[in-house]
Motif scaffolding. Structure first.
Motif, short mmCIF file in Angstrom:
data_model
loop_
_atom_site.label_atom_id
_atom_site.label_comp_id
_atom_site.label_asym_id
_atom_site.label_seq_id
_atom_site.Cartn_x
_atom_site.Cartn_y
_atom_site.Cartn_z
N GLU A 31 0.84 -1.20 0.00
CA GLU A 31 0.00 0.00 0.00
C GLU A 31 0.88 1.25 0.00
OE1 GLU A 31 -3.32 0.22 -0.46
OE2 GLU A 31 -3.12 -1.93 -0.79
N GLU A 32 2.00 1.18 0.74
CA GLU A 32 2.91 2.33 0.78
C GLU A 32 3.51 2.60 -0.59
OE1 GLU A 32 4.91 0.49 4.08
OE2 GLU A 32 2.81 0.53 4.62
N GLN A 33 3.92 1.51 -1.26
CA GLN A 33 4.51 1.68 -2.60
C GLN A 33 3.49 2.23 -3.59
OE1 GLN A 33 5.94 -2.32 -3.03
NE2 GLN A 33 8.02 -1.81 -2.36
N LYS A 34 2.24 1.77 -3.46
CA LYS A 34 1.19 2.27 -4.36
C LYS A 34 0.99 3.77 -4.16
CE LYS A 34 -1.58 -1.92 -4.42
NZ LYS A 34 -2.77 -2.49 -3.79
N PHE A 35 0.94 4.16 -2.90
CA PHE A 35 0.72 5.58 -2.61
C PHE A 35 1.91 6.40 -3.09
CE2 PHE A 35 0.91 9.23 0.39
CZ PHE A 35 -0.26 9.87 -0.02
N PHE A 36 3.11 5.88 -2.82
CA PHE A 36 4.33 6.57 -3.26
C PHE A 36 4.31 6.75 -4.78
CE2 PHE A 36 8.72 6.34 -4.85
CZ PHE A 36 9.29 7.41 -4.19
N GLN A 37 3.95 5.68 -5.48
CA GLN A 37 3.92 5.75 -6.95
C GLN A 37 2.96 6.85 -7.42
OE1 GLN A 37 2.23 2.41 -9.10
NE2 GLN A 37 3.65 2.78 -10.79
N LYS A 38 1.82 6.91 -6.78
CA LYS A 38 0.82 7.91 -7.19
C LYS A 38 1.34 9.33 -6.96
CE LYS A 38 -4.10 8.79 -6.89
NZ LYS A 38 -4.67 8.51 -8.15
N ARG B 91 1.25 23.01 -3.54
CA ARG B 91 2.62 22.53 -3.39
C ARG B 91 2.73 21.04 -3.74
NH1 ARG B 91 2.96 23.65 2.85
NH2 ARG B 91 1.56 25.28 2.13
N GLN B 92 3.94 20.60 -3.93
CA GLN B 92 4.21 19.16 -4.03
C GLN B 92 4.63 18.69 -2.64
OE1 GLN B 92 3.95 16.95 -6.54
NE2 GLN B 92 2.99 18.57 -7.73
N PRO B 93 4.21 17.51 -2.24
CA PRO B 93 4.57 17.06 -0.89
C PRO B 93 6.04 16.66 -0.76
CG PRO B 93 3.29 15.38 -2.02
CD PRO B 93 3.33 16.57 -2.93
N GLN B 94 6.59 16.88 0.42
CA GLN B 94 7.94 16.42 0.75
C GLN B 94 7.92 14.89 0.89
OE1 GLN B 94 10.90 18.09 1.57
NE2 GLN B 94 10.04 20.01 0.83
N VAL B 95 8.96 14.24 0.38
CA VAL B 95 8.98 12.77 0.42
C VAL B 95 8.85 12.25 1.85
CG1 VAL B 95 10.24 10.70 -0.26
CG2 VAL B 95 10.48 12.75 -1.59
N MET B 96 9.48 12.96 2.79
CA MET B 96 9.44 12.48 4.18
C MET B 96 7.98 12.38 4.66
SD MET B 96 11.59 13.96 7.36
CE MET B 96 13.16 13.69 6.54
N LYS B 97 7.20 13.39 4.33
CA LYS B 97 5.79 13.37 4.74
C LYS B 97 5.00 12.34 3.93
CE LYS B 97 5.42 18.07 6.48
NZ LYS B 97 5.06 19.45 6.15
N VAL B 98 5.41 12.14 2.69
CA VAL B 98 4.74 11.14 1.85
C VAL B 98 4.89 9.76 2.48
CG1 VAL B 98 4.80 9.94 -0.39
CG2 VAL B 98 5.07 12.43 -0.30
N MET B 99 6.12 9.44 2.90
CA MET B 99 6.36 8.10 3.46
C MET B 99 5.62 7.93 4.79
SD MET B 99 7.97 7.14 0.91
CE MET B 99 8.20 5.42 1.30
N LYS B 100 5.55 9.01 5.55
CA LYS B 100 4.83 8.96 6.83
C LYS B 100 3.33 8.77 6.56
CE LYS B 100 4.79 11.49 11.12
NZ LYS B 100 4.92 12.79 11.72
N ALA B 101 2.85 9.52 5.59
CA ALA B 101 1.42 9.42 5.24
C ALA B 101 1.10 8.05 4.67
CB ALA B 101 1.06 10.50 4.23
N ALA B 102 2.06 7.47 3.94
CA ALA B 102 1.85 6.16 3.33
C ALA B 102 1.62 5.09 4.39
CB ALA B 102 3.05 5.79 2.46
N THR C 240 14.49 -1.06 -2.28
CA THR C 240 14.96 -0.96 -3.67
C THR C 240 13.80 -0.87 -4.65
OG1 THR C 240 16.82 -2.31 -2.95
CG2 THR C 240 16.56 -2.03 -5.31
N GLN C 241 12.71 -1.58 -4.39
CA GLN C 241 11.55 -1.53 -5.28
C GLN C 241 10.97 -0.12 -5.33
OE1 GLN C 241 9.96 -4.10 -7.37
NE2 GLN C 241 9.40 -2.06 -8.05
N THR C 242 10.90 0.53 -4.18
CA THR C 242 10.35 1.89 -4.13
C THR C 242 11.25 2.84 -4.90
OG1 THR C 242 9.37 1.38 -1.99
CG2 THR C 242 9.56 3.71 -2.54
N PHE C 243 12.55 2.66 -4.77
CA PHE C 243 13.49 3.50 -5.53
C PHE C 243 13.30 3.25 -7.03
CE2 PHE C 243 18.13 4.17 -6.85
CZ PHE C 243 17.94 5.54 -7.06
#
Lengths: 382, 262
Positions: free
Chosen positions: A7-14, B189-200, A66-69
């Motif tokens: 779920e984290e990777q999906k959100f990150f991708q979006k 704005r575009q979100p900061q990655v740190m907050k993105v990962m926390k939100a994820a 690594t997958q997320t990167f």
């Protein structure tokens, strides 16, 4: 076995896809046309924290898997292949050895600003007569007391002419071949460090690629990036799999951009009274390319999983790089056929994809070298 | 300042929408936060950064709608609430929203959480109803200003601007109030990655109607879709031949006389 993104990777991708669509993609055409480095864009993406994705949090990174990167690299290439190569350089090759071996001073002064997008990094492997064959490295480092003196020329260095610092592959003695290799840190402004010819590239434009020259550049002891002298080859092996994997991820992003554009075109372009997407020969192209894309993606996912789990994957990483690149070359070629004559016009992006894809052939090892390597691994020692 | 932002997940503007028959649509599984809501979130964050306080984002929708709340967290919201209940399923679907039902829920949420200011988009990009904001304000009996293009907080009140076709109007209204965001209000704005990962990794909890003390039978569909018609194919393109000046004059004539566009 689980092939799904978390779920984290999906959100990150979006989130990344959205950022790329709004921030990077609008600049893709101009980057390609000018072949200039966009400092504002580079700083903007760095300021969001993306260049530190694969580094631990204690140095300002995000410590992602690594997958997320790979997701990040794929999405960047989907938006602008040229900018993606610069970002990949910054995230991976340009900063890896500083993080691995850099002194506290180097980490604070160069590495941390680099992953914030405030300094530009690069790595210098290639020379005029050596590329995939790094045993041909002629840039030479001689020890002089506590210092090193560097001499030589590097060619085809992505962002070399504009970098604030360069990780340079050099040998202490060419006769030692792979056993004489080392990585050195060279900083902009050091006496004897200059740049020469800037190359005008077919694709992957938007980076400044060219020649960098070292003429009696004196380097302090901590600018040898390694715990021991002449262990450069071993250190490179540590990251080579990841470089090849991320090159494959670049191929995925570019192929997807080409196929999606071609699909949109096939949905609306009419010929002989109907949209061309209704013709079997056009559908056949998508059928093949989509299948091969998914196969390449599976290889990327597998190698990402292997790297993440510290499973040696030199063979699989080479396969992923080669297979994804060949898939991408076919996808961009088929996209130009679907676009017909319009593919030949610079007004459509498909010609850019076509040119960009050629870059993948060389980075991470030519396919001639990789096939020879894999074949010899498969056959075994004779 | 305690700020609530109402956000809605809508089909991505590039999602394929198919008419299965004249009374049902199939929407491709691609969703995003409604564009005008992204402006509302950004403005809320800017007000918080300038004046302090909290930003809480709220959406009414099924589990997949939690993604827009995750985005709000990544952007900097302090807390988020997803409201869902089986009783809402008939009035909040992929292709239709009953505005009054949603407004009743959001008004209850606002009372439950408390607020100084509520922000939302001026309309959702899927149905363009532009109704939930004004209905919620009416139910809460608070001032409502639509389509604002600038917001300035003052002691106990808010000063906003509305711009249209070059004209501008400035309005002062007492707090608490509800404002809806218009294009041009800000650049999200575009979100900061740190907050993105926390939100994820954040858990998005759902609140049901009981938690808001709303009786399920209060959620009654007031309007219902009857049928859907697929739009005509895009009109064919006409090329006006001739000298540029003549062609331009002909274009103006056609726009004025044939399309009444000028």
């Amino acid at each position: 076995m689980d092939f799904a993104y978390t779920e984290e990777q999906k959100f990150f991708q979006k989130v990344v896809a959205d950022m790329v669509e709004k921030v990077v993609e609008p600049k893709a055409e101009a980057l390609d046309e000018s072949d200039d480095f966009d400092h504002d864009l580079f700083r903007e993406v760095g300021g969001l924290g993306y260049y530190g994705l694969r580094y631990p949090e204690d140095v300002g990174g995000m410590d992602v898997d690594t997958q997320t990167f790979a997701i990040f690299i794929e999405e960047m290439a989907h938006g602008s292949f040229g900018f993606a190569t610069a970002a990949m350089m910054q995230c991976l090759m340009g900063t890896h050895f500083l993080h691995r071996f850099g002194s506290e001073d180097i980490i604070e002064r160069l590495f941390k600003p680099a992953i914030r997008g405030e300094k530009i990094s690069c790595i210098a492997f290639t020379e005029e007569t050596s590329g995939s064959d790094i045993t041909g490295t002629r840039t030479i480092a001689k020890q002089d007391g506590d210092e090193w003196i560097l001499n030589g020329k590097k060619m085809w260095i992505t962002n070399g002419p504009i970098a604030d610092f360069v990780t340079v592959l050099a040998t202490t003695d060419p006769a030692l071949k792979t056993k004489g290799l080392n990585f050195f840190l060279v900083e902009k402004g050091m006496e004897g460090f200059t740049y020469g010819q800037v190359l005008h590239k077919l694709g992957a434009r938007g980076t400044v690629t060219g020649e960098i020259i070292f003429n009696d550049v004196r380097l302090p002891a901590d600018h040898l990036l390694g715990e021991e002298v002449n262990k450069g080859m071993e250190y490179m092996q540590e990251v080579l799999e990841e470089i090849r994997l991320m090159t494959a991820a670049l191929a995925l992003g570019l192929a997807r951009a080409a196929l999606e554009d071609a699909r949109e075109y096939a949905r609306v372009r009419e010929a002989f009274g109907k949209v061309i997407g209704k013709y079997q020969l056009i559908r056949s192209k998508f059928g093949e390319c989509w299948t091969e894309f998914e196969a390449a993606k599976l290889l990327v996912q597998k190698v990402a999983w292997m790297i993440q789990n510290k499973i040696p994957c030199g063979n699989e990483a080479a396969m992923a790089k080669m297979f994804a690149t060949e898939m991408c070359l076919k996808a961009v070629d088929e996209a130009t056929r679907i676009y017909g004559g319009n593919a030949f016009a610079q007004e459509y992006p498909v010609q850019r994809y076509f040119r960009d894809a050629r870059f993948l052939l060389y980075g991470g090892g030519t396919h001639e070298v990789l096939k020879n390597f894999l074949g010899s691994r498969y056959i075994g020692r004779l | 300042m305690k700020i609530l932002v109402f956000v809605k997940q809508v089909p991505d503007t590039e999602a394929l929408v198919e008419a299965l028959d004249d009374s049902s649509l199939k929407v491709e599984e691609k969703f995003e936060m409604s564009f005008f809501d992204t402006l509302a979130v950004e403005e809320a964050l800017r007000l918080k950064e300038k004046h302090g306080g909290t930003v809480t984002a709220v959406t009414v929708g099924p589990e997949r709608a939690g993604e827009v709340l995750r985005t709000c967290l990544a952007l900097g919201a302090d807390s988020v609430f997803r409201i869902w209940d089986e009783a809402l399923a008939p009035v909040v679907t992929d292709v239709f929203t009953d505005s009054l039902s949603v407004a009743r829920v959001l008004a209850a949420v606002a009372k439950h959480l408390g607020f100084d200011l509520i922000l939302c988009g001026k309309q959702a990009l899927d149905d363009d109803a532009a109704a939930v904001g004004v209905m919620t304000a009416a139910l809460l009996e608070i001032p409502f200003v639509t389509a604002v293009t600038s917001v300035k907080a003052e002691e106990g009140s808010i000063r906003v601007k509305q711009k249209r076709d070059g004209a501008e109007r400035e309005i002062k209204c007492e707090l608490p109030a509800l404002l809806s965001a218009e294009k041009g209000l800000n650049e999200p704005r575009q979100p900061q990655v740190m907050k993105v990962m926390k939100a994820a990794r954040a858990k998005i909890d759902a609140m049901d109607l009981a938690a808001l003390k709303i009786q399920a039978d209060a959620i009654i569909s007031t309007v219902k879709p009857v049928s859907f018609t697929v739009p005509d194919k895009a009109r064919s393109i006409s090329i006006i031949e001739g000298e540029p000046a003549d062609a331009a004059a002909e274009l103006v004539r056609r726009l004025r006389e044939e399309r009444q566009a000028l």
